[in-house]
Design a protein around this motif. Structure first.
Motif, PDB file in Angstrom:
ATOM      1  N   ARG A 166       6.013   5.169   6.668  1.00  0.00           N
ATOM      2  CA  ARG A 166       4.565   5.320   6.609  1.00  0.00           C
ATOM      3  C   ARG A 166       4.146   6.397   5.610  1.00  0.00           C
ATOM      4  O   ARG A 166       4.867   7.367   5.390  1.00  0.00           O
ATOM      5  CB  ARG A 166       4.002   5.697   7.988  1.00  0.00           C
ATOM      6  CG  ARG A 166       4.138   4.623   9.037  1.00  0.00           C
ATOM      7  CD  ARG A 166       3.504   5.071  10.351  1.00  0.00           C
ATOM      8  NE  ARG A 166       3.643   4.054  11.381  1.00  0.00           N
ATOM      9  CZ  ARG A 166       2.810   3.043  11.547  1.00  0.00           C
ATOM     10  NH1 ARG A 166       1.762   2.914  10.742  1.00  0.00           N
ATOM     11  NH2 ARG A 166       3.006   2.153  12.508  1.00  0.00           N
ATOM     12  N   ASP A 167       2.963   6.160   5.063  1.00  0.00           N
ATOM     13  CA  ASP A 167       2.255   7.203   4.316  1.00  0.00           C
ATOM     14  C   ASP A 167       3.075   7.756   3.154  1.00  0.00           C
ATOM     15  O   ASP A 167       3.348   8.954   3.061  1.00  0.00           O
ATOM     16  CB  ASP A 167       1.831   8.339   5.254  1.00  0.00           C
ATOM     17  CG  ASP A 167       0.920   7.856   6.367  1.00  0.00           C
ATOM     18  OD1 ASP A 167       0.110   6.935   6.105  1.00  0.00           O
ATOM     19  OD2 ASP A 167       1.026   8.375   7.495  1.00  0.00           O
ATOM     20  N   LEU A 168       3.486   6.853   2.273  1.00  0.00           N
ATOM     21  CA  LEU A 168       4.084   7.322   1.027  1.00  0.00           C
ATOM     22  C   LEU A 168       3.081   8.234   0.314  1.00  0.00           C
ATOM     23  O   LEU A 168       1.884   7.937   0.280  1.00  0.00           O
ATOM     24  CB  LEU A 168       4.428   6.129   0.131  1.00  0.00           C
ATOM     25  CG  LEU A 168       5.583   5.248   0.600  1.00  0.00           C
ATOM     26  CD1 LEU A 168       5.594   3.937  -0.187  1.00  0.00           C
ATOM     27  CD2 LEU A 168       6.915   5.973   0.442  1.00  0.00           C
TER      28      LEU A 168
ATOM     29  N   GLY B 270       0.829  -1.188   0.000  1.00  0.00           N
ATOM     30  CA  GLY B 270       0.000   0.000   0.000  1.00  0.00           C
ATOM     31  C   GLY B 270       0.868   1.244   0.000  1.00  0.00           C
ATOM     32  O   GLY B 270       1.752   1.409  -0.835  1.00  0.00           O
ATOM     33  N   ARG B 271       0.655   2.115   0.980  1.00  0.00           N
ATOM     34  CA  ARG B 271       1.445   3.341   1.106  1.00  0.00           C
ATOM     35  C   ARG B 271       2.539   3.225   2.160  1.00  0.00           C
ATOM     36  O   ARG B 271       3.130   4.231   2.554  1.00  0.00           O
ATOM     37  CB  ARG B 271       0.518   4.520   1.414  1.00  0.00           C
ATOM     38  CG  ARG B 271      -0.418   4.875   0.272  1.00  0.00           C
ATOM     39  CD  ARG B 271      -1.307   6.072   0.619  1.00  0.00           C
ATOM     40  NE  ARG B 271      -2.077   6.492  -0.545  1.00  0.00           N
ATOM     41  CZ  ARG B 271      -3.255   5.972  -0.903  1.00  0.00           C
ATOM     42  NH1 ARG B 271      -3.766   4.984  -0.180  1.00  0.00           N
ATOM     43  NH2 ARG B 271      -3.888   6.397  -1.964  1.00  0.00           N
ATOM     44  N   ASN B 272       2.800   1.999   2.609  1.00  0.00           N
ATOM     45  CA  ASN B 272       3.810   1.776   3.644  1.00  0.00           C
ATOM     46  C   ASN B 272       4.909   0.851   3.140  1.00  0.00           C
ATOM     47  O   ASN B 272       4.713   0.071   2.195  1.00  0.00           O
ATOM     48  CB  ASN B 272       3.180   1.156   4.897  1.00  0.00           C
ATOM     49  CG  ASN B 272       2.131   2.055   5.525  1.00  0.00           C
ATOM     50  OD1 ASN B 272       2.219   3.280   5.449  1.00  0.00           O
ATOM     51  ND2 ASN B 272       1.123   1.448   6.133  1.00  0.00           N
TER      52      ASN B 272
ATOM     53  N   LEU C   9       1.345   8.794  -2.225  1.00  0.00           N
ATOM     54  CA  LEU C   9       0.850   8.246  -3.483  1.00  0.00           C
ATOM     55  C   LEU C   9      -0.648   8.496  -3.587  1.00  0.00           C
ATOM     56  O   LEU C   9      -1.399   8.258  -2.629  1.00  0.00           O
ATOM     57  CB  LEU C   9       1.120   6.742  -3.558  1.00  0.00           C
ATOM     58  CG  LEU C   9       2.570   6.286  -3.365  1.00  0.00           C
ATOM     59  CD1 LEU C   9       2.639   4.768  -3.429  1.00  0.00           C
ATOM     60  CD2 LEU C   9       3.471   6.906  -4.420  1.00  0.00           C
ATOM     61  N   SER C  10      -1.090   8.956  -4.757  1.00  0.00           N
ATOM     62  CA  SER C  10      -2.524   9.134  -4.967  1.00  0.00           C
ATOM     63  C   SER C  10      -3.221   7.794  -5.161  1.00  0.00           C
ATOM     64  O   SER C  10      -4.423   7.675  -4.988  1.00  0.00           O
ATOM     65  CB  SER C  10      -2.779  10.025  -6.188  1.00  0.00           C
ATOM     66  OG  SER C  10      -2.178   9.463  -7.344  1.00  0.00           O
ATOM     67  N   SER C  11      -2.434   6.754  -5.514  1.00  0.00           N
ATOM     68  CA  SER C  11      -2.964   5.406  -5.653  1.00  0.00           C
ATOM     69  C   SER C  11      -1.912   4.418  -5.188  1.00  0.00           C
ATOM     70  O   SER C  11      -0.733   4.555  -5.529  1.00  0.00           O
ATOM     71  CB  SER C  11      -3.360   5.101  -7.097  1.00  0.00           C
ATOM     72  OG  SER C  11      -3.683   3.727  -7.254  1.00  0.00           O
ATOM     73  N   ALA C  12      -2.324   3.443  -4.401  1.00  0.00           N
ATOM     74  CA  ALA C  12      -1.394   2.410  -3.938  1.00  0.00           C
ATOM     75  C   ALA C  12      -1.344   1.229  -4.890  1.00  0.00           C
ATOM     76  O   ALA C  12      -0.656   0.247  -4.632  1.00  0.00           O
ATOM     77  CB  ALA C  12      -1.795   1.935  -2.542  1.00  0.00           C
TER      78      ALA C  12
END
Length: 375
Positions: free
Chosen positions: A134-136, A110-112, A138-141
């Motif tokens: 954490r929390d890259l 995901g975003r991690n 990205l508008s989409s994972a």
């Protein structure tokens, strides 16, 4: 080995056929391999085997996007066949990007970014992963990603544009350098569409990567790309220009945009995925420290191209020759789609196949015979 009745490994003597019997009902599958090389089936039943990572103790880690599994493969007696397999994690959300460093397996989820600590000592009872980034942003994972550790220990993450052709929202369509200790991000390359493999040259530590160009411009356009990052922050053209000279009709290139041209153009639609500098000693000198590319193969073309492992011969940091090492086209019919490649501990090369869920092992005949005689 689910789905495989038996396997014959015949050494090719030029680019000659290598025969595999897939089942008692099916006709033999024909591969072609370069002179002196052989291919064997290392493992099967791995869903859509995609990215590979290798631990220092020889454990091969394989990710599957469709099943959400991370699987570890162990060749305990070093005979070129898997003896044990372990499920490290399951039900992940498309765990396509992996890398290994300092005893830990890192997975983009995901975003991690997750880390499985000291995993080779804990294969039987894998630990719960730690979130180390954490929390890259990205508008989409769900975009295509790949990652690898640089020689200086930073984690590089390539993030796809998430489209055929578009103006991606940053950091989509770029390569990022992550400092896991400080939780900092640097954007080291922009203007890329889909980078599924990257590696650093053993000669000068410069980053090389392949970029899969857009579709639907005809059978022969645009060229897929092999790029080298000479200057951090370089723009590699997407979506304004593809290859060295194919302009994008949907977007005008900004007049002030300085584009870094590809080092080498691959044929259109071969869809390069994994790239890897061979660092082993088992292949002849002409193959050592050369760049190998997994051509995943065409989807939108009137006839099939790619579906092969190629070697790009380098001289003075330029590509001077492209040679087929293994072709997975059997009379125009693809029998595998190579995705990722990595050097095995014994100097062979592992190749993942996300079409049939196999791992193939490419070896050189003379080196293999010497190892068998020494046992």
């Amino acid at each position: 080995m689910r789905g495989w009745k038996r396997i014959f490994c015949i050494i090719a003597v030029m680019l000659l056929p290598l025969f595999f019997t897939v089942s008692s009902q099916a006709r033999p599958v024909i591969l072609t391999v370069a002179k002196g090389f052989g291919v064997s089936l290392y493992a099967s039943g791995l869903d859509d085997a995609k990215q590979l990572a290798l631990g220092p103790e020889g454990t091969l880690f394989v990710s599957s996007g469709s099943s959400g599994r991370i699987i570890a493969l162990s060749d305990d007696n070093h005979d070129g066949r898997v003896d044990r397999r372990y499920v490290i994690d399951r039900n992940l959300d498309w765990p396509q990007a992996m890398a290994f460093a300092d005893g830990n397996l890192y997975v983009a989820q995901g975003r991690n970014i997750l880390a499985y600590r000291k995993i080779e000592q804990r294969l039987r009872r894998p630990p719960r992963p730690q979130v180390v980034f954490r929390d890259l942003p990205l508008s989409s994972a769900q975009v295509a990603m790949s990652m690898a550790f640089s020689p200086d220990g930073q984690l590089y993450l390539a993030v796809g544009a998430g489209c055929n052709v578009c103006l991606p929202q940053a950091p989509l369509g770029s390569i990022l350098a992550l400092d896991l200790q400080q939780s900092e991000i640097r954007q080291v390359a922009t203007g890329v569409r889909q980078v599924l493999g990257m590696d650093w040259s053993p000669q000068d530590n410069l980053l090389w990567f392949a970029d899969d160009s857009r579709e639907w411009m005809g059978d022969n356009l645009p060229a897929d790309e092999i790029n080298r990052l000479d200057i951090a922050g370089s723009h590699f053209g997407f979506p304004f220009i593809h290859g060295r000279s194919t302009l994008e009709p949907m977007f005008n290139r900004p007049a002030a945009l300085n584009v870094s041209a590809p080092v080498y153009e691959l044929p259109a639609h071969v869809s390069p995925a994994g790239v890897h500098f061979y660092r082993g000693q088992a292949f002849p000198p002409a193959y050592q420290q050369q760049l190998f590319v997994a051509e995943h193969g065409s989807d939108n073309r009137s006839s099939k191209v790619g579906y092969q492992l190629v070697m790009l011969t380098l001289a003075q940091n330029q590509v001077v020759k492209r040679s087929t090492i293994v072709s997975f086209l059997d009379g125009g019919f693809p029998v595998a789609r190579p995705f990722a490649i990595i050097t095995a501990p014994d100097g062979a090369m592992y190749i993942s196949d996300d079409m049939k869920g196999n791992i193939y092992r490419l070896f050189y005949r003379a080196a293999e015979n010497e190892q068998q005689e020494s046992k």
